[in-house]
Design a protein around this motif. Structure first.
Motif, PDB file in Angstrom:
ATOM      1  N   ILE A  48      -2.809  -9.248  -2.556  1.00 58.42           N
ATOM      2  CA  ILE A  48      -3.270  -7.811  -2.267  1.00 58.42           C
ATOM      3  C   ILE A  48      -2.578  -6.664  -3.179  1.00 58.42           C
ATOM      4  CG2 ILE A  48      -3.750  -5.979  -0.595  1.00 58.42           C
ATOM      5  CD1 ILE A  48      -4.782  -8.487   1.450  1.00 58.42           C
ATOM      6  N   LEU A  49      -1.151  -6.797  -2.863  1.00 61.32           N
ATOM      7  CA  LEU A  49      -0.413  -5.839  -3.589  1.00 61.32           C
ATOM      8  C   LEU A  49      -0.230  -5.841  -4.815  1.00 61.32           C
ATOM      9  CD1 LEU A  49       2.324  -5.700  -0.486  1.00 61.32           C
ATOM     10  CD2 LEU A  49       0.657  -3.921  -1.123  1.00 61.32           C
ATOM     11  N   HIS A  50      -0.077  -6.975  -5.617  1.00 60.29           N
ATOM     12  CA  HIS A  50       0.225  -7.059  -6.829  1.00 60.29           C
ATOM     13  C   HIS A  50      -0.798  -6.120  -7.884  1.00 60.29           C
ATOM     14  CE1 HIS A  50       1.471  -8.589 -10.774  1.00 60.29           C
ATOM     15  NE2 HIS A  50       0.265  -8.924 -10.938  1.00 60.29           N
ATOM     16  N   PRO A  51      -2.152  -6.188  -7.604  1.00 52.06           N
ATOM     17  CA  PRO A  51      -2.957  -5.085  -8.223  1.00 52.06           C
ATOM     18  C   PRO A  51      -2.521  -3.684  -7.947  1.00 52.06           C
ATOM     19  CG  PRO A  51      -4.349  -6.795  -7.140  1.00 52.06           C
ATOM     20  CD  PRO A  51      -3.000  -7.043  -6.781  1.00 52.06           C
ATOM     21  N   ILE A  52      -2.190  -3.401  -6.696  1.00 57.38           N
ATOM     22  CA  ILE A  52      -1.869  -1.999  -6.245  1.00 57.38           C
ATOM     23  C   ILE A  52      -0.426  -1.825  -7.026  1.00 57.38           C
ATOM     24  CG2 ILE A  52      -1.156  -0.714  -4.400  1.00 57.38           C
ATOM     25  CD1 ILE A  52      -3.107  -2.358  -2.549  1.00 57.38           C
ATOM     26  N   PHE A  53       0.419  -2.678  -7.296  1.00 53.15           N
ATOM     27  CA  PHE A  53       1.702  -2.209  -7.872  1.00 53.15           C
ATOM     28  C   PHE A  53       1.581  -1.992  -9.225  1.00 53.15           C
ATOM     29  CE2 PHE A  53       4.897  -4.231  -4.729  1.00 53.15           C
ATOM     30  CZ  PHE A  53       4.581  -3.437  -3.661  1.00 53.15           C
ATOM     31  N   VAL A  54       0.666  -2.925 -10.044  1.00 53.86           N
ATOM     32  CA  VAL A  54       0.332  -2.750 -11.255  1.00 53.86           C
ATOM     33  C   VAL A  54      -0.348  -1.612 -11.573  1.00 53.86           C
ATOM     34  CG1 VAL A  54      -0.918  -3.873 -13.252  1.00 53.86           C
ATOM     35  CG2 VAL A  54       0.782  -5.031 -11.781  1.00 53.86           C
ATOM     36  N   PRO A  60      -2.382   7.142  -8.762  1.00 54.20           N
ATOM     37  CA  PRO A  60      -1.949   7.721  -7.417  1.00 54.20           C
ATOM     38  C   PRO A  60      -2.637   7.465  -6.198  1.00 54.20           C
ATOM     39  CG  PRO A  60      -2.065   9.634  -8.888  1.00 54.20           C
ATOM     40  CD  PRO A  60      -2.550   8.345  -9.616  1.00 54.20           C
ATOM     41  N   TRP A  61      -4.154   7.782  -6.466  1.00 56.14           N
ATOM     42  CA  TRP A  61      -5.036   7.562  -5.308  1.00 56.14           C
ATOM     43  C   TRP A  61      -4.934   6.291  -4.771  1.00 56.14           C
ATOM     44  CZ3 TRP A  61      -8.940   4.068  -5.982  1.00 56.14           C
ATOM     45  CH2 TRP A  61      -9.258   4.037  -7.414  1.00 56.14           C
ATOM     46  N   LEU A  62      -4.902   5.205  -5.396  1.00 56.27           N
ATOM     47  CA  LEU A  62      -4.835   3.902  -4.962  1.00 56.27           C
ATOM     48  C   LEU A  62      -3.585   3.563  -4.186  1.00 56.27           C
ATOM     49  CD1 LEU A  62      -6.099   1.102  -5.258  1.00 56.27           C
ATOM     50  CD2 LEU A  62      -4.721   0.590  -7.038  1.00 56.27           C
ATOM     51  N   VAL A  63      -2.502   4.155  -4.469  1.00 56.62           N
ATOM     52  CA  VAL A  63      -1.581   3.871  -3.633  1.00 56.62           C
ATOM     53  C   VAL A  63      -1.501   4.733  -2.195  1.00 56.62           C
ATOM     54  CG1 VAL A  63       1.138   4.438  -3.209  1.00 56.62           C
ATOM     55  CG2 VAL A  63       0.269   3.644  -5.547  1.00 56.62           C
ATOM     56  N   ILE A 125       5.011   2.295  -0.615  1.00 55.15           N
ATOM     57  CA  ILE A 125       4.486   1.188   0.288  1.00 55.15           C
ATOM     58  C   ILE A 125       5.388   0.537   1.201  1.00 55.15           C
ATOM     59  CG2 ILE A 125       3.281  -0.845   0.352  1.00 55.15           C
ATOM     60  CD1 ILE A 125       1.448  -0.114  -1.956  1.00 55.15           C
ATOM     61  N   PRO A 126       6.516   0.314   0.875  1.00 57.90           N
ATOM     62  CA  PRO A 126       7.381  -0.534   1.939  1.00 57.90           C
ATOM     63  C   PRO A 126       8.190   0.673   2.672  1.00 57.90           C
ATOM     64  CG  PRO A 126       8.053  -0.938  -0.573  1.00 57.90           C
ATOM     65  CD  PRO A 126       7.018  -0.117  -0.732  1.00 57.90           C
ATOM     66  N   ILE A 127       8.504   1.628   1.986  1.00 60.14           N
ATOM     67  CA  ILE A 127       9.256   2.682   2.673  1.00 60.14           C
ATOM     68  C   ILE A 127       8.330   3.348   3.988  1.00 60.14           C
ATOM     69  CG2 ILE A 127      10.313   5.022   3.060  1.00 60.14           C
ATOM     70  CD1 ILE A 127      11.802   3.894   0.481  1.00 60.14           C
ATOM     71  N   CYS A 128       6.971   3.529   3.673  1.00 56.86           N
ATOM     72  CA  CYS A 128       5.826   4.104   4.404  1.00 56.86           C
ATOM     73  C   CYS A 128       5.648   2.821   5.403  1.00 56.86           C
ATOM     74  CB  CYS A 128       4.742   4.432   3.911  1.00 56.86           C
ATOM     75  SG  CYS A 128       4.650   5.855   2.801  1.00 56.86           S
ATOM     76  N   GLY A 129       5.792   1.618   5.287  1.00 55.66           N
ATOM     77  CA  GLY A 129       5.671   0.520   6.187  1.00 55.66           C
ATOM     78  C   GLY A 129       6.606   0.627   7.158  1.00 55.66           C
TER      79      GLY A 129
END
Length: 177
Positions: A48-54, A60-63, A125-129
């Motif tokens: 799930i995260l790989h495409p979001i990271f790429v 930015p809207w995807l993040v 993503i990690p810090i918001c998590g």
């Protein structure tokens, strides 16, 4: 993290399961099930995260959509913990999470970390998590304590204040303190 590296990270846990089996502790089944579940969950999360990271570096809207999705899950988790529920609990919980994560996250990303670009998904993503994990605990504990005090301890006192014409905030003021 590639699948071989994940499997390699499970070796110490498999050694513990082997020792547990040797000493007949009965922990090996639980450990192996936990290892397999963790492996599957991490692989799905990676997919799930790989495409979001790429793609998130350019979009930015995807993040921010993914962080919003995380907040919806955090809202659901935070609402499942308190003993009592109340009207508008979901929007109030979401608003509490949104405001606290936005305030702390904005300060963190603009003043301390300063990622480039500002919406870099490997930071956002990690810090918001992590912020959401803390907020889930804070919001759910606060709602649980306050609602339990209102429902079990101060209900009659609140009703008495209301019957004498006090506002809603005035009637729960003593319980909130």
């Amino acid at each position: 993290v590639s699948p071989p590296v994940l499997i390699l990270s499970a070796v110490p846990l498999l050694c513990i399961a082997f020792v547990g089996h040797k000493f007949d502790l009965g922990l090996e089944n639980t450990l192996i099930v936990g290892i397999v579940r963790s492996f599957v969950q991490l692989m799905i999360l990676g997919l799930i995260l790989h495409p979001i990271f790429v793609m998130g570096m350019d979009w930015p809207w995807l993040v921010f959509l993914y962080v919003l999705f995380m907040m919806l899950i955090a809202t659901k988790e935070s609402m499942s913990r308190p003993k009592y529920t109340y009207q508008y609990q979901a929007p109030m919980t979401f608003l509490a999470l949104l405001l606290s994560i936005t305030a702390v996250g904005t300060f963190t990303f603009l003043c301390i970390i300063r990622p480039n670009p500002r919406w870099n998904p490997q930071y956002i993503i990690p810090i918001c998590g992590m912020l959401m994990g803390n907020c889930i605990n804070g919001v759910s504990l606060t709602v649980n304590i306050l609602s339990t005090q209102i429902m079990e301890g101060g209900r009659r006192e609140i009703e008495l204040y209301l019957s004498f014409g006090a506002s809603g905030w005035e009637s729960v003021g003593r319980v909130v303190k």
